[in-house]
Design a protein around this motif. Structure first.
Motif, short mmCIF file in Angstrom:
data_model
loop_
_atom_site.label_atom_id
_atom_site.label_comp_id
_atom_site.label_asym_id
_atom_site.label_seq_id
_atom_site.Cartn_x
_atom_site.Cartn_y
_atom_site.Cartn_z
N LEU A 113 87.30 -14.05 135.11
CA LEU A 113 88.76 -14.12 135.14
C LEU A 113 89.26 -14.89 136.35
O LEU A 113 90.21 -15.67 136.26
CB LEU A 113 89.36 -12.71 135.13
N MET A 114 88.63 -14.67 137.50
CA MET A 114 89.06 -15.38 138.70
C MET A 114 88.76 -16.88 138.58
O MET A 114 89.57 -17.72 139.00
CB MET A 114 88.35 -14.81 139.93
N GLU A 115 87.64 -17.23 138.01
CA GLU A 115 87.26 -18.63 137.89
C GLU A 115 88.04 -19.35 136.82
O GLU A 115 88.36 -20.54 136.96
CB GLU A 115 85.74 -18.72 137.64
N ARG A 116 88.40 -18.65 135.76
CA ARG A 116 89.10 -19.29 134.64
C ARG A 116 90.61 -19.35 134.81
O ARG A 116 91.28 -20.15 134.15
CB ARG A 116 88.75 -18.56 133.34
N ASN A 117 91.14 -18.50 135.72
CA ASN A 117 92.59 -18.42 135.85
C ASN A 117 93.12 -18.70 137.25
O ASN A 117 94.31 -19.03 137.39
CB ASN A 117 93.07 -17.04 135.42
N ALA A 157 88.95 -19.78 141.46
CA ALA A 157 87.85 -19.27 142.26
C ALA A 157 86.59 -20.06 141.92
O ALA A 157 86.34 -20.40 140.75
CB ALA A 157 87.62 -17.79 141.99
N GLY A 158 85.78 -20.35 142.92
CA GLY A 158 84.57 -21.10 142.70
C GLY A 158 83.35 -20.21 142.48
O GLY A 158 83.45 -18.98 142.45
N THR A 159 82.22 -20.85 142.38
CA THR A 159 80.97 -20.12 142.17
C THR A 159 80.17 -19.97 143.46
O THR A 159 79.05 -19.45 143.43
CB THR A 159 80.10 -20.82 141.11
N SER A 160 80.73 -20.42 144.58
CA SER A 160 80.14 -20.14 145.88
C SER A 160 80.73 -18.83 146.35
O SER A 160 81.88 -18.75 146.79
CB SER A 160 80.46 -21.27 146.87
#
Length: 337
Positions: free
Chosen positions: A150-154, A157-160
């Protein structure tokens, strides 16, 4: 505006949210997680602080999450930001980090996001066993599956990623890093329960949960369901922490430390800190046996509370930022210029 009470705190569902300068309402259809978790409400508290409500299939209910975004953040940016997932301990709520520390000021000095989700009264960062039936609540699924998606798609937020927590959340931070190798570049535990199956610790963990729940629903019986306990024990999983940078801090005595100021009527000893300290030492020794490096601060005196944990956050923060590539704001501004 709809108002209800859940888990001992007020939950406000915002149907229409006023805008802050530079902030826009969420898209009419937020992007859901793979299992259908979705953002159902959001409210900006100030320019960099956002509260959202997540409807979670894993938990079977809606829960709140607080997000700190860096200056320059926008929902439609082409870039993403490194992120720290900061978990609260038992008997507390998602507001605890901003209520009890200066994390907003500390984070503002870096180009980083901070995500502070609900972890339950005593959810113990576990997909509950429920007497072999499984099902909700699935706290691990929420924190390591639904929430990051949710954080990355909206919210860009990154994957680091890094994770940190205090008390039972220190357990959660290290456990998640062990059970999901590569997901977190850094894991920090402040007074965490890091050897779940150590003698006497199961009773301590079950006692906390039993204040509100049937505690045996979480991992089962510590004797007859031993394998389930071990599958959720950072000490047992220690070899899977190789490659994750670690910060482990705890006191050993539970007596007041240099940052504690006892008042008349205060309990002078926090025995839970001694328990957490013992488990932290146990994991540190296991990591040494395995040749896995960790930054450690095992001290004698210090209460099991925020007066001790905030200084530890300050010590760990630059190490966390370096691990996830979060640049100091001054450096970021120079690059942008």
């Amino acid at each position: 505006m709809l108002v209800r009470f859940a888990r001992g705190f007020l939950v406000v569902t915002i149907v229409a949210v006023g805008l802050l300068p530079g902030r826009s309402n969420a898209a009419s259809a937020p992007v859901a997680s793979d299992d259908g978790a979705t953002i159902t409400a959001e409210r900006w508290l100030d320019e960099t602080t956002l509260d959202v409500t997540v409807s979670s299939p894993a938990l079977g209910e809606s829960v709140p999450v607080r997000i700190l975004v860096p200056k320059g953040w926008t929902r439609t940016a082409s870039r993403t930001w490194p992120v720290v997932y900061a978990f609260h301990g038992g008997r507390d709520t998602y507001v605890s980090w901003t209520r009890s520390t200066d994390i907003e000021q500390v984070a503002a000095d870096y180009d980083v996001m901070v995500v502070m989700p609900d972890t339950g009264w005593a959810g113990w960062f576990t997909d509950w066993w429920n007497y072999g039936k499984g099902g909700a609540p699935k706290w691990e699924t929420f924190h390591t599956g639904e929430l990051p998606q949710l954080m990355e798609r909206n919210y860009r937020a990154g994957t680091s990623r890094a994770t940190m927590g205090i008390s039972s959340a220190g357990y959660g931070a290290v456990k998640y890093a062990a059970r999901h190798p590569g997901m977190f570049a850094y894991a920090a535990s402040f007074s965490g329960v890091l050897h779940l199956t150590q003698l006497g610790v199961p009773a301590f963990a079950l006692l906390q949960a039993s204040e509100r729940y049937d505690a045996l629903r979480i991992w089962g019986d510590p004797l007859t369901n031993r394998k389930n306990w071990e599958a959720n024990d950072p000490y047992v999983l220690a070899s899977q922490l190789r490659g994750t940078a670690l910060y482990i801090a705890s006191g050993l005595t539970g007596l007041p430390g240099p940052n504690d100021h006892p008042a008349v009527g205060d309990d002078l000893i926090h025995p839970q800190e001694a328990i957490c300290g013992s488990t932290s030492v146990s994991l540190v020794n296991r990591l040494k046996q395995l040749g896995i490096p960790a930054t450690t601060h095992i001290y004698q005196n210090g209460w099991h509370n925020w007066s001790t944990w905030q200084p530890e956050m300050h010590r760990a923060w630059p190490l966390i930022m370096k691990a996830i590539g979060a640049q100091p704001r001054a450096a970021t501004l120079r690059v942008q210029a």
